[in-house]
Design a protein around this motif. Structure first.
Motif, PDB file in Angstrom:
ATOM      1  N   GLY A 102       0.828  -1.205   0.000  1.00  0.00           N
ATOM      2  CA  GLY A 102       0.000   0.000   0.000  1.00  0.00           C
ATOM      3  C   GLY A 102       0.859   1.251   0.000  1.00  0.00           C
ATOM      4  N   TYR A 103       2.012   1.174   0.644  1.00  0.00           N
ATOM      5  CA  TYR A 103       2.942   2.303   0.643  1.00  0.00           C
ATOM      6  C   TYR A 103       3.377   2.659  -0.772  1.00  0.00           C
ATOM      7  N   ALA A 137      -7.401   1.103   4.389  1.00  0.00           N
ATOM      8  CA  ALA A 137      -8.348   1.884   3.594  1.00  0.00           C
ATOM      9  C   ALA A 137      -8.681   3.190   4.299  1.00  0.00           C
ATOM     10  N   GLY A 138      -8.819   3.126   5.637  1.00  0.00           N
ATOM     11  CA  GLY A 138      -9.099   4.328   6.405  1.00  0.00           C
ATOM     12  C   GLY A 138      -7.964   5.334   6.332  1.00  0.00           C
ATOM     13  N   VAL A 139      -6.738   4.840   6.380  1.00  0.00           N
ATOM     14  CA  VAL A 139      -5.569   5.718   6.255  1.00  0.00           C
ATOM     15  C   VAL A 139      -5.555   6.367   4.876  1.00  0.00           C
ATOM     16  N   ALA A 140      -5.797   5.560   3.850  1.00  0.00           N
ATOM     17  CA  ALA A 140      -5.793   6.083   2.480  1.00  0.00           C
ATOM     18  C   ALA A 140      -6.845   7.174   2.315  1.00  0.00           C
ATOM     19  N   GLU A 141      -8.029   6.928   2.844  1.00  0.00           N
ATOM     20  CA  GLU A 141      -9.100   7.919   2.736  1.00  0.00           C
ATOM     21  C   GLU A 141      -8.721   9.210   3.459  1.00  0.00           C
ATOM     22  N   ASP A 148      -9.594   1.760  -1.976  1.00  0.00           N
ATOM     23  CA  ASP A 148      -9.622   0.395  -2.511  1.00  0.00           C
ATOM     24  C   ASP A 148      -8.265   0.018  -3.101  1.00  0.00           C
ATOM     25  N   ARG A 149      -7.692   0.926  -3.851  1.00  0.00           N
ATOM     26  CA  ARG A 149      -6.402   0.637  -4.501  1.00  0.00           C
ATOM     27  C   ARG A 149      -5.296   0.458  -3.471  1.00  0.00           C
ATOM     28  N   ALA A 151      -5.625  -0.281  -0.124  1.00  0.00           N
ATOM     29  CA  ALA A 151      -5.881  -1.410   0.770  1.00  0.00           C
ATOM     30  C   ALA A 151      -5.717  -2.758   0.076  1.00  0.00           C
ATOM     31  N   ASN A 152      -5.936  -2.783  -1.230  1.00  0.00           N
ATOM     32  CA  ASN A 152      -5.863  -4.051  -1.965  1.00  0.00           C
ATOM     33  C   ASN A 152      -4.641  -4.127  -2.869  1.00  0.00           C
ATOM     34  N   ALA A 153      -3.631  -3.329  -2.548  1.00  0.00           N
ATOM     35  CA  ALA A 153      -2.405  -3.324  -3.352  1.00  0.00           C
ATOM     36  C   ALA A 153      -1.763  -4.708  -3.410  1.00  0.00           C
ATOM     37  N   VAL A 154      -1.957  -5.482  -2.364  1.00  0.00           N
ATOM     38  CA  VAL A 154      -1.357  -6.814  -2.311  1.00  0.00           C
ATOM     39  C   VAL A 154      -1.905  -7.726  -3.402  1.00  0.00           C
ATOM     40  N   ASP A 155      -3.064  -7.374  -3.972  1.00  0.00           N
ATOM     41  CA  ASP A 155      -3.666  -8.193  -5.033  1.00  0.00           C
ATOM     42  C   ASP A 155      -3.241  -7.745  -6.427  1.00  0.00           C
ATOM     43  N   ASP A 156      -2.477  -6.668  -6.499  1.00  0.00           N
ATOM     44  CA  ASP A 156      -2.042  -6.121  -7.777  1.00  0.00           C
ATOM     45  C   ASP A 156      -0.721  -6.781  -8.184  1.00  0.00           C
ATOM     46  N   GLU A 157      -0.717  -7.486  -9.308  1.00  0.00           N
ATOM     47  CA  GLU A 157       0.473  -8.232  -9.726  1.00  0.00           C
ATOM     48  C   GLU A 157       1.665  -7.317 -10.002  1.00  0.00           C
ATOM     49  N   LYS A 158       1.422  -6.141 -10.566  1.00  0.00           N
ATOM     50  CA  LYS A 158       2.515  -5.217 -10.855  1.00  0.00           C
ATOM     51  C   LYS A 158       3.143  -4.690  -9.570  1.00  0.00           C
ATOM     52  N   LEU A 159       2.308  -4.383  -8.585  1.00  0.00           N
ATOM     53  CA  LEU A 159       2.829  -3.896  -7.306  1.00  0.00           C
ATOM     54  C   LEU A 159       3.571  -5.010  -6.572  1.00  0.00           C
ATOM     55  N   ARG A 160       3.068  -6.231  -6.676  1.00  0.00           N
ATOM     56  CA  ARG A 160       3.767  -7.349  -6.037  1.00  0.00           C
ATOM     57  C   ARG A 160       5.139  -7.553  -6.682  1.00  0.00           C
ATOM     58  N   ALA A 161       5.204  -7.392  -8.020  1.00  0.00           N
ATOM     59  CA  ALA A 161       6.484  -7.528  -8.712  1.00  0.00           C
ATOM     60  C   ALA A 161       7.459  -6.444  -8.258  1.00  0.00           C
ATOM     61  N   ARG A 162       6.968  -5.218  -8.075  1.00  0.00           N
ATOM     62  CA  ARG A 162       7.825  -4.146  -7.561  1.00  0.00           C
ATOM     63  C   ARG A 162       8.290  -4.463  -6.147  1.00  0.00           C
ATOM     64  N   GLY A 163       7.380  -5.023  -5.368  1.00  0.00           N
ATOM     65  CA  GLY A 163       7.740  -5.398  -4.012  1.00  0.00           C
ATOM     66  C   GLY A 163       8.839  -6.444  -3.987  1.00  0.00           C
ATOM     67  N   LEU A 164       8.770  -7.396  -4.894  1.00  0.00           N
ATOM     68  CA  LEU A 164       9.800  -8.427  -4.986  1.00  0.00           C
ATOM     69  C   LEU A 164      11.152  -7.811  -5.346  1.00  0.00           C
ATOM     70  N   ASP A 165      11.134  -6.820  -6.239  1.00  0.00           N
ATOM     71  CA  ASP A 165      12.383  -6.139  -6.594  1.00  0.00           C
ATOM     72  C   ASP A 165      13.000  -5.468  -5.363  1.00  0.00           C
TER      73      ASP A 165
END
Length: 221
Positions: A102-103, A137-141, A148-149, A151-165
């Motif tokens: 989410g960060y 989600a509350g922090v984001a708001e 939604d984006r 709080a659910n960043a963990v479900d985003d494949e591109k963000l997960r790939a960046r996280g792996l990097d």
């Protein structure tokens, strides 16, 4: 080979990172603006499997009961010195990728530092569970970001790939705990090493400014 910029690794789950964040931004804002900020977290099952397939093993060691008790005392002492009151959260099988990926969304929107402050406050001053998507989600708001984006960043494949990097880079940098500060070949682990890191960054910047001025004067002459 290009020289890596000075940087620090922080974790939203760490009380020492919370305190280092406050010290860095409040006491040394010039250094905070001059370095790279990189998140550190223990990967979830999905990312851990993907890293293992590459032969990447992160140097994470489960905390002993004795160390946990020491941290309770130490953080209370350090918080009191700073006029802060810590509220210890209760983590039940947390997925740290939720808050840390989410960060990345907040960072892309230019609100990364605000996100760290808000999530750290939620966790360490209010005792909230930052692995709970509703909390994120509350922090984001609160920050004017898409809840939604974020709080659910963990479900985003591109963000997960960046996280792996980021996790791969962390392993290459030899990071084994947080807060962790790096400047060229020098590494500094722990909040008590922050002043020494600040000195090295400021000294290097002063040398760079002097060199730049000298070159400019030489060109003008």
């Amino acid at each position: 080979m290009a020289i890596k910029p000075p940087r620090w690794y922080f974790s939203l789950r760490s009380p020492y990172s919370w305190l280092a964040f406050r010290d860095l931004t409040e006491r040394y804002p010039d250094v905070a603006d001059a370095i790279e900020w990189r998140p550190y977290w223990e990967p979830d099952e999905v990312s851990n499997r993907m890293l293992a397939e590459e032969g990447v093993q992160l140097p994470y060691v489960p905390m002993s009961k004795e160390k946990h008790f020491y941290i309770l005392q130490d953080v209370k002492r350090l918080s009191t010195e700073r006029g802060l009151t810590v509220a210890w959260p209760i983590d039940k099988d947390p997925n740290w990728a939720v808050s840390h990926l989410g960060y990345l969304v907040a960072q892309d929107e230019g609100r990364g530092r605000d996100y760290i402050g808000a999530v750290s406050k939620a966790r360490w001053e209010h005792g909230h569970d930052i692995a709970d998507r509703k909390v994120i989600a509350g922090v984001a708001e609160e920050l004017g970001l898409d809840p939604d984006r974020v709080a659910n960043a963990v479900d985003d494949e591109k963000l997960r790939a960046r996280g792996l990097d980021i996790l791969r880079e962390m392993e290459r940098d030899g990071v084994f705990g947080v807060p962790f500060f790096i400047h060229r070949r020098d590494k500094f682990w722990g909040i008590d090493r922050l002043p020494a890191f600040v000195e090295t960054v400021r000294a290097a910047r002063a040398v760079g400014a002097t060199t730049s001025t000298t070159r400019t004067e030489g060109t003008e002459s």
